[in-house]
Design a protein around this motif. Structure first.
Motif: not given
Length: 332
Positions: A58-62, A66-67, A88-91, A115-117
């Motif tokens: 399960v890949i959890v992201t935010g 939220s992160g 991390h969505p930014g990475e 969230t744009a990322e």
């Protein structure tokens, strides 16, 4: 308080004000949790099934607050039998998308859903047909619309007086993540013994030890036969220093037990030392299996108000545990 702080925050508040603020915050977050509980419906069950069907992780992201919640969700899932990882969505768009593969399921958190990322992760999910579960408050948002399953959080009031700092919203996210993890745990039949595999350290790790990890074995075991004289039986108890002795038959099976308490109760009997172990022994001793959790064995000791237990397999004693062993292991 400095002049700068006074200008920023006003006059000093009283202890009563602090308590009133705390209770107001907690009350608002409780209301949010109540609204969340009421709002749960079919998509929650769909999400549990999808997460449980994952052959990967399960890949959890935010992002942002939220992160932080997403990281905790990943940790909780992983420790309760569901392999999980935070990305991390930014990475993600700088190479970390390679962490997300076929067989995975993505759980993406965003209160606004805009969230744009998260855009690169959403695109990746669509490109490679990776199931996407959204946790958002806006069903028609970019995230909510793109998701295969959307868990919609109720629009509860933030506890922040400015209605800006994520408080009630993150509390609901955290609770919903816990609800998913526990539902998955129950779906998989994940037991306390399974839990011990992932929690070997600290007090929790001690409570999850197995009896076989703390028991006395081999030459340490005080054992004798039913025809052994009480004088010799007392000598064995003294040499082994465990406060008891097990009585075994010719096949090596445990048929009784004598403890310090049994000796005291029979100390007034005339001719005690002329009797045999079989005359004095308790014929129905409490026993445990080596695979029992140490915490369960301690519970049995407390319930029966005894200090030691023989550990048996196929009726034969393979170990002995004393209350002191659990103290040393940190179980108590």
């Amino acid at each position: 308080m400095s002049d700068i702080l006074k200008k920023s925050y006003g006059a000093r508040s009283s202890p009563a004000d602090h308590l009133a603020s705390a209770r107001r915050t907690i009350s608002l977050e409780i209301e949010g949790l109540k609204a969340l509980s009421t709002s749960l419906d079919g998509p929650f069950s769909d999400a549990v099934e999808a997460l449980g069907a994952a052959t990967g992780r399960v890949i959890v992201t935010g992002m942002g607050k939220s992160g932080h919640i997403a990281r905790k969700m990943a940790a909780t899932l992983a420790s309760t039998g569901t392999p999980a990882q935070y990305v991390h969505p930014g990475e993600a768009s700088h190479g970390d998308l390679g962490m997300i593969t076929g067989g995975d399921v993505i759980l993406a958190l965003s209160w606004s859903g805009e969230t744009a990322e998260l855009s690169s992760i959403i695109s990746h999910a669509k490109r490679f047909a990776i199931p996407l579960i959204a946790m958002t408050s806006v069903e028609t948002s970019a995230l909510g619309s793109a998701a295969d399953i959307a868990l919609i959080l109720p629009r509860a009031e933030e506890a922040c007086p400015n209605k800006l700092a994520p408080t009630t919203s993150t509390t609901m996210q955290l609770a919903l993540g816990d609800a998913l993890a526990i539902a998955l745990l129950e779906k998989k039949g994940f037991s306390a013994k399974d839990f011990s595999v992932f929690h070997p350290g600290g007090k929790l790790g001690a409570m999850l030890k197995l009896v076989r990890e703390v028991m006395h074995t081999g030459d340490e075991l005080p054992l004798t036969g039913p025809s052994t004289s009480m004088s010799e039986t007392l000598l064995i108890m003294s040499q082994k220093s465990l406060g008891s002795v097990g009585i075994v038959d010719g096949a090596g099976k445990l048929i009784g037990m004598i403890t310090d308490g049994d000796i005291r109760r029979n100390s007034g009997t005339e001719g005690l030392l002329t009797k045999t172990a079989g005359d004095i022994m308790n014929r129905t001793p409490k026993t445990v299996a080596p695979s029992m959790l140490a915490s369960e064995a301690v519970k049995l000791l407390n319930e029966k108000k005894i200090t030691s237990l023989f550990v048996v397999e196929d009726g034969r004693p393979v170990g002995l545990v004393h209350i002191h062993d659990f103290l040393k292991a940190g179980v108590i």
